[in-house]
Design a protein around this motif. Structure first.
Motif, PDB file in Angstrom:
ATOM      1  N   VAL A 125       0.948  -1.213  -0.002  1.00 28.65           N
ATOM      2  CA  VAL A 125      -0.049   0.098   0.039  1.00 28.65           C
ATOM      3  C   VAL A 125       0.850   1.199  -0.141  1.00 28.65           C
ATOM      4  O   VAL A 125       0.745   2.200  -0.799  1.00 28.65           O
ATOM      5  CB  VAL A 125      -0.959  -0.086   1.197  1.00 28.65           C
ATOM      6  CG1 VAL A 125      -1.635   1.328   1.405  1.00 28.65           C
ATOM      7  CG2 VAL A 125      -1.968  -1.120   1.035  1.00 28.65           C
ATOM      8  N   ALA A 126       1.922   1.268   0.868  1.00 27.99           N
ATOM      9  CA  ALA A 126       2.920   2.394   0.868  1.00 27.99           C
ATOM     10  C   ALA A 126       3.329   2.609  -0.555  1.00 27.99           C
ATOM     11  O   ALA A 126       3.452   3.734  -0.998  1.00 27.99           O
ATOM     12  CB  ALA A 126       3.765   2.030   1.894  1.00 27.99           C
ATOM     13  N   SER A 128       2.322   1.619  -3.559  1.00 27.76           N
ATOM     14  CA  SER A 128       1.132   2.255  -4.443  1.00 27.76           C
ATOM     15  C   SER A 128       0.808   3.692  -4.072  1.00 27.76           C
ATOM     16  O   SER A 128       0.707   4.310  -5.205  1.00 27.76           O
ATOM     17  CB  SER A 128      -0.191   1.409  -3.920  1.00 27.76           C
ATOM     18  OG  SER A 128       0.192  -0.081  -4.282  1.00 27.76           O
ATOM     19  N   LEU A 129       0.837   3.878  -2.918  1.00 33.91           N
ATOM     20  CA  LEU A 129       0.443   5.369  -2.588  1.00 33.91           C
ATOM     21  C   LEU A 129       1.562   6.241  -3.250  1.00 33.91           C
ATOM     22  O   LEU A 129       1.494   7.368  -3.711  1.00 33.91           O
ATOM     23  CB  LEU A 129       0.431   5.530  -1.056  1.00 33.91           C
ATOM     24  CG  LEU A 129      -0.882   5.090  -0.424  1.00 33.91           C
ATOM     25  CD1 LEU A 129      -0.950   5.415   1.071  1.00 33.91           C
ATOM     26  CD2 LEU A 129      -2.251   5.595  -1.272  1.00 33.91           C
ATOM     27  N   TRP A 132       1.287   6.391  -6.830  1.00 32.67           N
ATOM     28  CA  TRP A 132       0.048   7.383  -7.202  1.00 32.67           C
ATOM     29  C   TRP A 132       0.641   8.717  -6.966  1.00 32.67           C
ATOM     30  O   TRP A 132       0.198   9.467  -7.871  1.00 32.67           O
ATOM     31  CB  TRP A 132      -1.123   7.070  -5.994  1.00 32.67           C
ATOM     32  CG  TRP A 132      -2.261   7.562  -6.413  1.00 32.67           C
ATOM     33  CD1 TRP A 132      -2.882   8.327  -7.465  1.00 32.67           C
ATOM     34  CD2 TRP A 132      -3.395   7.485  -5.388  1.00 32.67           C
ATOM     35  NE1 TRP A 132      -4.018   8.548  -7.499  1.00 32.67           N
ATOM     36  CE2 TRP A 132      -4.663   8.445  -6.453  1.00 32.67           C
ATOM     37  CE3 TRP A 132      -3.958   6.959  -4.361  1.00 32.67           C
ATOM     38  CZ2 TRP A 132      -5.910   8.317  -5.680  1.00 32.67           C
ATOM     39  CZ3 TRP A 132      -5.059   6.884  -3.629  1.00 32.67           C
ATOM     40  CH2 TRP A 132      -6.129   7.601  -4.547  1.00 32.67           C
ATOM     41  N   TYR A 133       1.217   9.129  -5.937  1.00 38.28           N
ATOM     42  CA  TYR A 133       1.649  10.639  -5.835  1.00 38.28           C
ATOM     43  C   TYR A 133       2.555  11.108  -6.924  1.00 38.28           C
ATOM     44  O   TYR A 133       2.302  11.981  -7.435  1.00 38.28           O
ATOM     45  CB  TYR A 133       2.420  10.610  -4.410  1.00 38.28           C
ATOM     46  CG  TYR A 133       3.129  11.939  -4.479  1.00 38.28           C
ATOM     47  CD1 TYR A 133       2.464  13.247  -3.925  1.00 38.28           C
ATOM     48  CD2 TYR A 133       4.423  12.119  -4.584  1.00 38.28           C
ATOM     49  CE1 TYR A 133       2.891  14.404  -3.982  1.00 38.28           C
ATOM     50  CE2 TYR A 133       5.330  13.283  -4.483  1.00 38.28           C
ATOM     51  CZ  TYR A 133       4.431  14.311  -4.286  1.00 38.28           C
ATOM     52  OH  TYR A 133       5.278  15.500  -4.178  1.00 38.28           O
ATOM     53  N   SER A 141      -3.571  12.895 -12.821  1.00 39.59           N
ATOM     54  CA  SER A 141      -3.936  12.055 -11.524  1.00 39.59           C
ATOM     55  C   SER A 141      -4.713  10.982 -12.376  1.00 39.59           C
ATOM     56  O   SER A 141      -5.929  11.265 -13.180  1.00 39.59           O
ATOM     57  CB  SER A 141      -5.090  12.969 -10.756  1.00 39.59           C
ATOM     58  OG  SER A 141      -5.495  12.097  -9.905  1.00 39.59           O
ATOM     59  N   ALA A 144      -9.160   8.087  -8.783  1.00 36.46           N
ATOM     60  CA  ALA A 144      -9.015   7.436  -7.326  1.00 36.46           C
ATOM     61  C   ALA A 144      -9.861   6.452  -7.066  1.00 36.46           C
ATOM     62  O   ALA A 144      -9.101   5.350  -6.482  1.00 36.46           O
ATOM     63  CB  ALA A 144      -9.443   8.718  -6.472  1.00 36.46           C
ATOM     64  N   LEU A 148      -7.796   3.075  -5.795  1.00 34.87           N
ATOM     65  CA  LEU A 148      -8.173   2.193  -4.565  1.00 34.87           C
ATOM     66  C   LEU A 148      -8.732   0.868  -4.826  1.00 34.87           C
ATOM     67  O   LEU A 148      -8.332   0.042  -3.793  1.00 34.87           O
ATOM     68  CB  LEU A 148      -9.191   3.231  -3.853  1.00 34.87           C
ATOM     69  CG  LEU A 148      -8.539   4.615  -3.223  1.00 34.87           C
ATOM     70  CD1 LEU A 148      -9.821   5.365  -2.802  1.00 34.87           C
ATOM     71  CD2 LEU A 148      -7.392   4.295  -2.076  1.00 34.87           C
ATOM     72  N   ILE A 151      -5.466  -1.079  -5.416  1.00 36.56           N
ATOM     73  CA  ILE A 151      -4.812  -1.504  -4.162  1.00 36.56           C
ATOM     74  C   ILE A 151      -5.497  -2.686  -3.546  1.00 36.56           C
ATOM     75  O   ILE A 151      -4.839  -3.589  -2.937  1.00 36.56           O
ATOM     76  CB  ILE A 151      -4.485  -0.162  -3.409  1.00 36.56           C
ATOM     77  CG1 ILE A 151      -3.813   0.835  -4.013  1.00 36.56           C
ATOM     78  CG2 ILE A 151      -4.102  -0.509  -1.930  1.00 36.56           C
ATOM     79  CD1 ILE A 151      -3.630   2.169  -3.522  1.00 36.56           C
TER      80      ILE A 151
END
Lengths: 250, 291
Positions: A125-126, A128-129, A132-133, A141, A144, A148, A151
């Motif tokens: 998850v970290a 993936s975030l 994403w960022y 972007s 979302a 999500l 993920i």
């Protein structure tokens, strides 16, 4: 000192958390970067005089690049870390310590599987975030909802990986053997999916969701069947791991 | 109390434990001896529930949490400290937390308790294993060679610890060190080829198994004495145990008491001293286990 704290300390003191977080976050930042500057990288590397034109990168490319990298090396690291945690009988003297003090193998296995599973999912998850960022910063972007959902499906796949490693470990009782067999099984699943429609129901189908959903070619509902199969398989494999570990003699 | 009836563990055609009838009285210290491959470790593993018997039955007067096992080469996660390992054993056995420091001190690892176990020597690991074994105050202790890697001081401390457990817990320990068994055990079991070939009080093993032996010191020449004694059919053997010392094995005490002095005189021996040889556990063990 409880069995839960023991597993927490195993993650911290053996630096396994560094390996997990490192690989996922590294590819989280590297994937979108590679997608954004792919044409420049290829030009810099030299194409022997030929000119290669890439289409302009889109946000979905950033996530797809992350998934293609992280799912290979990240899954390999996850399998190695999980195999080291769940193989409590691999050193028989350590197995004796636990088996003669803890009634039931479920109580021994549960903290090991839950903690390592939590660490792997957290790292994924970290990563993936991070992806994403960076995708948002470099390419725009991605949706979302799609990210999500991707993920979530990827996390379910990694939980399945830990359960698979647990079952293989209970059968083989060797860390190296567990890693090898688990990797072979995980590699075989995409091969099966190439062969027919059954692949849409396999756990490996979930692994690519984070790359495919932001691209818009698939909807979250397309992965629900595989998610249900994966959750059922996870429960069955966990039960199998507990039963086989209980039957093993030292 | 531990009692087994016809306990058998087979691996294919080979029997690691073969019809063992074990009887360990509650609160006693029971020594299990035997040559390598006799089945001692397999028997302990069966009693600990780590292996399933092929046949036979066991009655163990202790619940699952009341049995502690010490393997011959204890190993622990190397990144834990000694105190954390004992603390884990204490937590899992449900003992009082204040017992951790006490058993660490009794095991002689107080100074190393804060260090990672990965840096411990084999002797220190064995001491740590002993601390983990006793921290939960178990009713039954199964100790596999508990002093095999220890220096003389460590061995003494472990033996004292085992001796203190007499009457408090039932202790079953296997050992190659027969002097240890002779020192702390009430009862001894001798295993060979998976079978229990003797079981009972040590005194009965010493008196009942070995042939009587006498030690005789003579003035030289000693060779004619040896040759003369070997002609007697009631003498099982004559060995030179020193420059002027003989060890004479007789078939029965009665023969020795009636005939030995006369036989010595008949060989022309100039006897300096004469007396029965004290039977050691080692000798009784060798006579039982050697083919």
């Amino acid at each position: 000192m409880s069995l839960w704290r023991l597993e927490w300390l195993r993650l911290l003191r053996t630096k396994r958390w560094v390996a997990l977080l490192g690989v996922y976050i590294f590819f989280g930042f590297l994937g979108p970067l590679t997608a954004r500057y792919l044409s420049e990288i290829v030009s810099f590397a030299g194409a022997g005089g030929a000119t290669i034109n890439f289409p302009p990168p889109v946000p979905a490319d950033g996530m797809a690049q992350y998934v293609s990298n992280a799912l290979q090396l990240g899954t390999l690291v996850s399998v190695v870390v999980a195999a080291g945690a769940v193989g409590f009988d691999a050193v028989p003297e350590m197995g004796v310590f636990l088996r003669t003090r803890v009634p039931g193998t479920l109580r021994i296995l549960l903290p090991r599987m839950v903690v390592v599973c939590g660490a792997i999912v957290f790292a994924f998850v970290a990563g993936s975030l991070a992806a994403w960022y960076e995708t948002w910063a470099l390419l725009g972007s991605p949706g979302a909802r799609a990210v999500l959902a991707g993920i979530g499906f990827g996390s379910i796949f990694l939980v399945f990986v830990v359960a698979l490693v647990g079952a293989v470990s209970a059968r083989l009782n060797s860390v190296l053997g567990t890693v090898m067999v688990s990797i072979v099984i995980l590699l075989l699943m995409p091969v099966v999916s190439v062969a027919g429609a059954a692949g849409r129901w396999l756990p490996s189908h979930l692994a690519g969701a984070l790359g495919e959903l932001p691209a818009g070619g698939a909807r979250p509902s397309d992965y629900l069947g595989a998610a249900v199969v994966t959750l059922v398989a996870t429960v069955c494999l966990t039960w199998l791991a507990v039963v086989m570990a209980a039957r093993r003699e030292l | 109390m531990v009692r087994t009836t016809g306990l058998t563990k087979r691996y294919g055609a080979a029997a690691a434990v073969d019809g063992v009838n074990l009887m360990v009285p509650a609160g006693s210290v029971y020594g299990l001896v035997g040559p390598n491959g006799a089945g001692k470790t397999s028997l302990l593993a069966l009693l600990a529930g780590l292996r399933r018997p092929t046949s036979g039955s066991m009655i163990i007067d202790a619940g699952p949490g009341e049995i502690a096992v010490l393997p011959d080469t204890p190993r622990f996660d190397p990144w834990l400290t000694g105190r954390e390992v004992v603390s884990l054993a204490q937590q899992l056995s449900g003992a009082a937390p204040d017992s951790v420091d006490r058993v660490i001190s009794e095991a002689g690892i107080a100074e190393a308790a804060g260090r990672a176990v990965g840096g411990y020597s084999r002797g220190m690991l064995q001491r740590l294993g002993v601390a983990c074994t006793v921290v939960g105050a178990p009713k039954l202790l199964l100790l596999d060679e508990p002093a095999s890697a220890l220096d003389p001081l460590g061995r003494r401390e472990v033996l004292n610890l085992v001796a203190r457990l007499r009457g408090v817990a039932t202790v079953l320990f296997s050992s190659h060190l027969l002097a240890d068994v002779q020192e702390v055990c009430d009862t001894v079991g001798v295993m060979k080829g998976g079978r229990m070939i003797f079981q009972g009080p040590i005194d009965r093993l010493l008196v009942g198994s070995a042939l009587p032996r006498y030690v005789v010191r003579c003035r030289p020449p000693i060779e004619p004495v040896i040759a003369g004694l070997r002609l007697q059919e009631w003498i099982a053997g004559v060995e030179r145990s020193g420059p002027d010392e003989l060890s004479i094995t007789v078939r029965s005490l009665a023969d020795a008491e009636l005939r030995l002095m006369a036989a010595l005189a008949g060989t022309g021996a100039r006897v300096v001293s004469f007396g029965p040889e004290e039977v050691s556990l080692e000798r009784a063990f060798l006579e039982l286990t050697q083919p």
